[in-house]
Design an enzyme around this catalytic site. Structure first.
Site, PDB file in Angstrom:
ATOM      1  N   GLU A  12      50.752  45.564  29.909  1.00 54.15           N
ATOM      2  CA  GLU A  12      50.074  44.301  29.558  1.00 54.15           C
ATOM      3  C   GLU A  12      49.220  44.493  28.299  1.00 54.15           C
ATOM      4  OE1 GLU A  12      48.337  44.220  33.735  1.00 54.15           O
ATOM      5  OE2 GLU A  12      48.406  42.109  33.200  1.00 54.15           O
ATOM      6  N   GLY A  79      50.757  43.017  45.367  1.00 51.58           N
ATOM      7  CA  GLY A  79      51.761  42.881  46.415  1.00 51.58           C
ATOM      8  C   GLY A  79      51.456  41.639  47.232  1.00 51.58           C
ATOM      9  N   MET A 194      44.820  47.303  43.901  1.00 49.52           N
ATOM     10  CA  MET A 194      44.049  48.538  44.068  1.00 49.52           C
ATOM     11  C   MET A 194      42.753  48.541  43.251  1.00 49.52           C
ATOM     12  SD  MET A 194      47.216  51.275  44.180  1.00 49.52           S
ATOM     13  CE  MET A 194      46.142  52.671  44.408  1.00 49.52           C
ATOM     14  N   GLU A 195      42.366  47.376  42.694  1.00 46.43           N
ATOM     15  CA  GLU A 195      41.209  47.391  41.793  1.00 46.43           C
ATOM     16  C   GLU A 195      40.269  46.184  41.874  1.00 46.43           C
ATOM     17  OE1 GLU A 195      44.416  47.447  40.442  1.00 46.43           O
ATOM     18  OE2 GLU A 195      44.633  49.607  40.195  1.00 46.43           O
ATOM     19  N   ASP A 218      55.792  42.461  44.217  1.00 42.38           N
ATOM     20  CA  ASP A 218      56.541  43.013  45.354  1.00 42.38           C
ATOM     21  C   ASP A 218      55.995  42.421  46.642  1.00 42.38           C
ATOM     22  OD1 ASP A 218      54.480  45.136  46.629  1.00 42.38           O
ATOM     23  OD2 ASP A 218      54.267  45.145  44.463  1.00 42.38           O
TER      24      ASP A 218
HETATM   25  N1  ADE Z   1      49.889  46.246  43.312  1.00 43.81           N
HETATM   26  C1  ADE Z   1      51.135  45.781  43.202  1.00 43.81           C
HETATM   27  N2  ADE Z   1      51.825  45.939  44.348  1.00 43.81           N
HETATM   28  C2  ADE Z   1      50.973  46.539  45.208  1.00 43.81           C
HETATM   29  C3  ADE Z   1      51.104  46.987  46.548  1.00 43.81           C
HETATM   30  N3  ADE Z   1      52.253  46.856  47.215  1.00 43.81           N
HETATM   31  N4  ADE Z   1      50.030  47.589  47.124  1.00 43.81           N
HETATM   32  C4  ADE Z   1      48.877  47.733  46.433  1.00 43.81           C
HETATM   33  N5  ADE Z   1      48.712  47.349  45.161  1.00 43.81           N
HETATM   34  C5  ADE Z   1      49.742  46.747  44.550  1.00 43.81           C
END
Ligand code: ADE
Length: 253
Positions: A12, A79, A194-195, A218
């Site tokens: 990005e 996700g 995760m952030e 995902d």
């Molecule tokens: N960021 C993108 N996909 C993720 C997932 N499956 N788990 C945690 N962070 C993500």
């Protein structure tokens, strides 16, 4: 005073840097590269957050302390936690939760010690602007921004933008049982990353407005890593570029 633009993916950043007006400045510090300049007329500092809560919180603190940003806007991928969300949909963060915070028995599960809260709200006005920008991007710009063959490859048919809660933690969700367990504990969560919630906490503590927009990459299940790098290059970077262009260009009009 600039807006801090954090991106969770280097792909990005690479895309956004092509838009940074000439005369931008680069500062390297703590394994991070900060790019100061203008994006569609708006003063910004752009930086790769790095991955995980500690990395992202550190980057956010630097943006606030060293670059004096007036707000932080975070882009990236997430996700899907809810079954109705599909790859290529967009989630603008409403409330941010830290799903791995657990200081029981001292505090209830998910409560952030010493802050007396379990979630952080994003800035309401900016959140609504981001939602509008994301919806306009999907409606008017997507066919040009992401090729038909790429959309077909990722089965992106009629993507939507929603406002929803995001849960963050130092874990990549790749098992549906983990996703189901998360939803039992935090049923309002639409997406996982995760952030975001770590940056939301930093912004809360420094009284800096925070917003986040994430593209669903995902289903947070066993297929989560399938084509992940390709998705970042061909879809996610086009999404964040297009959404920010809509946000800054439209608000300049
Ligand atoms: N960021 C993108 N996909 C993720 C997932 N499956 N788990 C945690 N962070 C993500």
């Amino acid at each position: 005073m600039p807006i801090g633009i954090m991106a969770a993916m280097q792909e990005e950043i690479d895309r956004l840097l092509k838009e940074l007006a000439a005369g931008s400045e680069v500062v390297n510090d703590g394994r991070r590269t900060y790019h100061s300049g203008h994006l569609w007329g708006t003063p910004v500092v752009i930086v790769f957050s790095r991955w995980g809560k500690v990395a992202a919180a550190t980057t956010a603190t630097d943006l606030i302390s060293d670059f004096c940003v007036t707000e932080i806007l975070f882009t990236g991928v997430a996700g899907a936690a809810q079954p109705g969300l599909k790859v290529g949909d967009i989630v603008v963060g409403a409330r941010l939760w830290q799903h791995d915070m657990d200081a029981r028995p001292l505090f209830p599960r998910h409560e952030i010690p010493l802050l007396g809260r379990s979630s952080f709200a994003s800035d309401e006005k900016r959140c609504d602007q981001l939602l509008q920008a994301a919806a306009a991007f999907l409606r008017d710009d997507l066919p040009k921004a992401v090729s038909e063959s790429t959309r077909a490859a990722f089965n992106i048919q009629s993507p939507k933008a929603i406002k929803g809660d995001i849960a963050s933690g130092d874990k990549f969700f790749a098992h549906r049982a983990d996703r189901a367990d998360l939803l039992l504990r935090l049923p309002t969560v639409a997406a996982v990353d995760m952030e975001s919630a770590a940056v939301a906490q930093v912004c809360h503590e420094y009284s800096v407005p925070f917003t986040v927009v994430r593209t669903i990459s995902d289903a947070a299940d066993e297929s989560a890593t399938h084509d992940f790098p390709l998705f970042l290059r061909q879809v996610a970077s086009a999404y964040s570029h297009g959404i920010l262009e809509r946000l800054f260009d439209d608000s300049a009009r």
